[in-house]
Scaffold this motif. Structure first.
Motif, PDB file in Angstrom:
ATOM      1  N   ALA A  57      -2.297   8.715   0.706  1.00  0.00           N
ATOM      2  CA  ALA A  57      -2.576   9.397  -0.753  1.00  0.00           C
ATOM      3  C   ALA A  57      -3.722   8.271  -1.360  1.00  0.00           C
ATOM      4  O   ALA A  57      -3.511   7.277  -1.361  1.00  0.00           O
ATOM      5  CB  ALA A  57      -1.266   9.180  -1.345  1.00  0.00           C
ATOM      6  N   ILE A  58      -4.357   8.813  -1.920  1.00  0.00           N
ATOM      7  CA  ILE A  58      -5.345   8.094  -2.585  1.00  0.00           C
ATOM      8  C   ILE A  58      -4.989   8.286  -4.205  1.00  0.00           C
ATOM      9  O   ILE A  58      -4.978   9.600  -4.524  1.00  0.00           O
ATOM     10  CB  ILE A  58      -7.065   8.294  -2.415  1.00  0.00           C
ATOM     11  CG1 ILE A  58      -7.428   9.723  -2.394  1.00  0.00           C
ATOM     12  CG2 ILE A  58      -7.152   7.856  -1.083  1.00  0.00           C
ATOM     13  CD1 ILE A  58      -8.818  10.188  -2.219  1.00  0.00           C
ATOM     14  N   VAL A  59      -5.044   7.571  -4.917  1.00  0.00           N
ATOM     15  CA  VAL A  59      -4.636   7.543  -6.256  1.00  0.00           C
ATOM     16  C   VAL A  59      -5.226   6.670  -7.287  1.00  0.00           C
ATOM     17  O   VAL A  59      -5.872   5.697  -6.847  1.00  0.00           O
ATOM     18  CB  VAL A  59      -3.153   7.028  -6.623  1.00  0.00           C
ATOM     19  CG1 VAL A  59      -2.922   5.517  -6.267  1.00  0.00           C
ATOM     20  CG2 VAL A  59      -2.551   7.047  -7.803  1.00  0.00           C
TER      21      VAL A  59
ATOM     22  N   GLY B 246     -13.041   9.776  -9.022  1.00  0.00           N
ATOM     23  CA  GLY B 246     -13.566   9.820  -7.883  1.00  0.00           C
ATOM     24  C   GLY B 246     -12.964  10.153  -6.794  1.00  0.00           C
ATOM     25  O   GLY B 246     -13.337  10.148  -5.715  1.00  0.00           O
ATOM     26  N   LYS B 247     -11.432  10.601  -6.625  1.00  0.00           N
ATOM     27  CA  LYS B 247     -10.835  10.925  -5.709  1.00  0.00           C
ATOM     28  C   LYS B 247     -11.068  11.773  -4.835  1.00  0.00           C
ATOM     29  O   LYS B 247     -11.072  11.704  -3.625  1.00  0.00           O
ATOM     30  CB  LYS B 247      -9.348  10.872  -6.354  1.00  0.00           C
ATOM     31  CG  LYS B 247      -8.839   9.740  -6.983  1.00  0.00           C
ATOM     32  CD  LYS B 247      -7.200  10.175  -7.655  1.00  0.00           C
ATOM     33  CE  LYS B 247      -7.169  11.141  -8.703  1.00  0.00           C
ATOM     34  NZ  LYS B 247      -8.264  10.974  -9.721  1.00  0.00           N
ATOM     35  N   THR B 248     -11.426  13.131  -5.582  1.00  0.00           N
ATOM     36  CA  THR B 248     -11.959  14.217  -4.666  1.00  0.00           C
ATOM     37  C   THR B 248     -13.103  14.044  -3.895  1.00  0.00           C
ATOM     38  O   THR B 248     -13.244  14.367  -2.964  1.00  0.00           O
ATOM     39  CB  THR B 248     -11.974  15.333  -5.737  1.00  0.00           C
ATOM     40  OG1 THR B 248     -10.683  15.792  -6.318  1.00  0.00           O
ATOM     41  CG2 THR B 248     -12.642  16.654  -5.190  1.00  0.00           C
TER      42      THR B 248
ATOM     43  N   PRO C 235      -5.220   2.728  -3.786  1.00  0.00           N
ATOM     44  CA  PRO C 235      -5.781   2.694  -5.173  1.00  0.00           C
ATOM     45  C   PRO C 235      -7.178   2.911  -5.354  1.00  0.00           C
ATOM     46  O   PRO C 235      -7.969   2.244  -4.635  1.00  0.00           O
ATOM     47  CB  PRO C 235      -5.099   1.780  -5.909  1.00  0.00           C
ATOM     48  CG  PRO C 235      -4.950   0.477  -4.549  1.00  0.00           C
ATOM     49  CD  PRO C 235      -4.936   1.367  -3.316  1.00  0.00           C
ATOM     50  N   ILE C 236      -7.669   3.843  -6.088  1.00  0.00           N
ATOM     51  CA  ILE C 236      -8.966   3.819  -6.535  1.00  0.00           C
ATOM     52  C   ILE C 236      -9.419   3.242  -7.797  1.00  0.00           C
ATOM     53  O   ILE C 236      -8.878   3.914  -8.818  1.00  0.00           O
ATOM     54  CB  ILE C 236      -9.474   5.489  -6.605  1.00  0.00           C
ATOM     55  CG1 ILE C 236      -8.978   6.035  -5.252  1.00  0.00           C
ATOM     56  CG2 ILE C 236     -11.220   5.539  -6.668  1.00  0.00           C
ATOM     57  CD1 ILE C 236      -9.609   5.535  -3.860  1.00  0.00           C
ATOM     58  N   GLU C 237     -10.160   2.118  -7.762  1.00  0.00           N
ATOM     59  CA  GLU C 237     -10.468   1.591  -9.013  1.00  0.00           C
ATOM     60  C   GLU C 237     -11.900   2.032  -9.349  1.00  0.00           C
ATOM     61  O   GLU C 237     -12.339   2.807  -8.836  1.00  0.00           O
ATOM     62  CB  GLU C 237     -10.394   0.098  -8.909  1.00  0.00           C
ATOM     63  CG  GLU C 237      -9.188  -0.488  -8.043  1.00  0.00           C
ATOM     64  CD  GLU C 237      -8.129  -0.507  -9.054  1.00  0.00           C
ATOM     65  OE1 GLU C 237      -8.241  -0.239 -10.454  1.00  0.00           O
ATOM     66  OE2 GLU C 237      -6.896  -0.539  -8.636  1.00  0.00           O
ATOM     67  N   GLU C 238     -12.156   1.465 -10.437  1.00  0.00           N
ATOM     68  CA  GLU C 238     -13.640   2.003 -11.217  1.00  0.00           C
ATOM     69  C   GLU C 238     -14.565   1.313  -9.925  1.00  0.00           C
ATOM     70  O   GLU C 238     -14.374   0.367  -9.379  1.00  0.00           O
ATOM     71  CB  GLU C 238     -13.728   1.266 -12.650  1.00  0.00           C
ATOM     72  CG  GLU C 238     -13.857  -0.202 -12.466  1.00  0.00           C
ATOM     73  CD  GLU C 238     -12.556  -0.825 -12.923  1.00  0.00           C
ATOM     74  OE1 GLU C 238     -12.403  -1.911 -13.019  1.00  0.00           O
ATOM     75  OE2 GLU C 238     -11.419  -0.142 -12.797  1.00  0.00           O
ATOM     76  N   MET C 239     -15.930   1.928 -10.065  1.00  0.00           N
ATOM     77  CA  MET C 239     -16.832   1.469  -9.305  1.00  0.00           C
ATOM     78  C   MET C 239     -17.169   0.114  -9.470  1.00  0.00           C
ATOM     79  O   MET C 239     -17.094  -0.581 -10.722  1.00  0.00           O
ATOM     80  CB  MET C 239     -18.150   2.555  -9.323  1.00  0.00           C
ATOM     81  CG  MET C 239     -18.011   3.596  -8.683  1.00  0.00           C
ATOM     82  SD  MET C 239     -19.547   4.738  -8.921  1.00  0.00           S
ATOM     83  CE  MET C 239     -19.673   5.705  -7.542  1.00  0.00           C
TER      84      MET C 239
END
Length: 591
Positions: free
Chosen positions: A69-71, A77-79, A199-203
């Motif tokens: 899972a990416i969260v 930008g997950k998709t 986890p997806i943080e900001e760029m």
């Protein structure tokens, strides 16, 4: 309907046996069922993609059906990361089938028997088909798996209708499932392991700048300072950057101009965040704006955990950094408070600082939440609740609460409250003006007398104009300004104002009122510093006598007057003129 745990075992499924080598390649078809073209403007995220490719590749775990899972926050930008990952998997393994969540389309592509029957259980049929070995290696993407229904929660509705969808996820040792979600809690429930949650943080700033450059021309980004400030404002959030750059490209405006829009007013920000834009690598039927992605989450949270929404509604009116946890409204119990905070953290709406018990959020989230409250008609009520809570936690300095000493916290909260009052009550409302004066007292308590004086002069002028000379707020501000002048060594100016303030207190409140007695003490102190010993002692004696009657002998103010009078009378050779700055004045006025 029978609930099935997310940790699905092979024997729980309708399948034909192990994925065996008896299924020869001639029976296998390789399917590509992805609704988007590749995003040729995809930027960065190298480390995340490398981790995804290691974990997503079907068969990477020979003993299990891999789940990952990416969260991250809506708009992170997950998709797009998931989309880039599946295209790279196709490049590395052309024989791997990829399916992007729509079960009916998957069933038709696999030519599942009975899939188009009116009474067909589509999800069960597709699950069984993917669980068999005939499909070979496959990857299933479940995008936007945010709803609690996915994890079997009732979400406040009928438990039969809201049965878990998790039981319909297929199992094959040659398969892999990728989820994207805004909620870390949902992610952990789906994959059953923290180590499989990415986890997806900001760029990074370099990535954010590169993404912005993808859509704009050089002359639109000529002012690098404005460009950097704009990326700060947008929190390096991919969807927000794409939205902003699409608008700037369409309107042919610069980053400087767009930043001016963002800074001009909350309404302009809401309008910009609500703009739609065309992107073929996103869902054609979805609402693209940043604001919409968050409003959906707000609605979700409001059903799952109303206290969490109340907390976010509270935080959205404060400064976005280092918000003290004790400032949050009281919950029924600690467990409820912890669960509410965990929910907001799970959706990445707030982050908790490790060094102290405080939270950070982002101004874009705050604006979105304010807009959501405005739509529901709750904004004014929430503003009032914030102001009352702030006044409760950070009361005006008095003898009883001097041990607080958290002036920086108090100052920031006071600034936030003042901004709210200006918006809700107006700049000339008495409470707004009074809070301007209150802010000055905090600067005074920090010995920042020049800042305090500037604010006090402006507040006093407004109070005289709006309230009149004899209003208690006006007289109180006169006394505070006089104390600031005294702290600056400007004793003659302080005396002039104190004489006028004392005369007004006597007229408005009478000789025995605590405000009048406080004013007498301040004037006596000023005379003492000016070497007018007889006048100072006479005034302090009168003040002490009245305080003993009104306040009692044990009151701190009475004892303070007694100590001062004793020191002045016992000073042989007369008082020495003080040339150094006096200590920070005592602001002992009630709110």
């Amino acid at each position: 309907m029978r609930e099935v745990s997310l940790g699905v075992l092979p024997q729980d499924l309708d399948w034909d046996g192990e994925d065996s080598d008896s299924q020869t390649e001639e029976y296998l078809e390789h399917h590509w069922l992805v609704p988007f073209g590749r995003n040729r403007d995809f930027v960065g995220r190298r480390s995340i993609l490398e981790q995804l490719l290691r974990e997503l590749t079907p068969g990477s775990n020979p003993d299990d059906c891999q789940r990952t899972a990416i969260v991250g926050l809506g708009g992170a930008g997950k998709t797009q990361i998931a989309l880039e990952a599946v295209y790279r998997i196709r490049e590395q393994d052309p024989e791997c089938s990829v399916f992007w969540q729509a079960y009916l389309n998957i069933g038709r592509r696999l030519r599942v028997d009975g899939i188009d029957d009116d009474k067909a259980d589509v999800k069960s049929l597709v699950k069984a088909a993917l669980s068999r070995g005939r499909v070979g290696r496959w990857l299933l993407v479940v995008d936007n798996a945010d709803t609690a229904l996915l994890c079997g929660a009732s979400d406040g509705g009928d438990s039969t209708v809201n049965a878990s969808l998790a039981q319909y996820f297929p199992f094959s040792r040659k398969g892999s499932i990728l989820f994207t979600t805004r909620s870390r809690e949902v992610a952990v429930n789906l994959v059953q392991s923290e180590k499989n949650v990415i986890p997806i943080e900001e760029m990074s700033r370099a990535e954010a700048l590169k993404l912005l450059k993808t859509y704009l021309k050089e002359d639109q980004m000529r002012d690098m300072e404005s460009t950097t400030s704009l990326l700060d404002f947008l929190a390096d959030l991919p969807l927000a950057i794409e939205l902003a750059s699409a608008y700037m490209a369409r309107k042919r405006i610069t980053t400087t101009r767009y930043l001016d829009y963002c800074r001009s007013s909350n309404m302009d920000i809401i309008k910009l965040l609500s703009k739609d834009f065309e992107d073929r690598s996103r869902y054609s039927t979805a609402n693209h704006p940043v604001l919409t992605t968050w409003l959906i989450s707000f609605e979700h949270i409001s059903r799952q955990n109303p206290l969490a929404v109340q907390y976010l509604g509270f935080l959205c009116f404060l400064a976005e950094k280092e918000i003290p946890a004790p400032l949050l409204p009281l919950a029924d119990n600690d467990l409820a408070a912890d669960e509410a905070i965990s929910t907001l953290k799970a959706y990445a709406f707030i982050s908790q600082r490790e060094q102290n018990d405080s939270f950070d959020t982002h101004r874009l989230i705050q604006f979105a939440m304010q807009n959501w409250l405005d739509r529901k008609g709750d904004k004014e009520e929430d503003v009032t609740r914030v102001i009352r809570r702030v006044a409760e936690i950070f009361p005006f300095p008095e003898h009883e609460n001097r041990d607080q000493g958290r002036y920086n916290d108090a100052k920031q909260i006071q600034v936030d409250v003042l901004a709210l009052q200006r918006r809700v009550l107006g700049k000339r409302h008495p409470d707004t003006i009074q809070n301007i004066a209150n802010l000055a007292t905090i600067y005074g308590a920090q010995w920042k007398y020049d800042e305090a004086e500037r604010i006090q002069v402006d507040a006093l002028a407004l109070q005289r104009e709006v309230l009149g000379e004899r209003h208690p707020y006006t007289i109180r501000s006169m006394a505070r300004l006089a104390k600031t002048y005294g702290a600056q060594g400007r004793y003659d100016e302080a005396e002039t104002i104190q004489v006028d303030a004392l005369a007004l207190w006597r007229q408005v409140l009478g000789e025995e009122h605590p405000e009048t007695l406080q004013s007498m003490e301040y004037l006596a102190e000023t005379w003492h510093v000016q070497e007018r010993r007889h006048e100072a002692v006479t005034m302090m004696e009168e003040c002490l006598q009245q305080r003993r009657v009104v306040l009692g002998a044990d009151h701190p103010d009475t004892q303070k007057s007694a100590r001062a009078l004793s020191a002045w009378k016992g000073h042989e050779g007369g008082p020495e003129r003080r040339t150094e700055r006096v200590k920070a004045p005592d602001y002992n006025y009630p709110f």
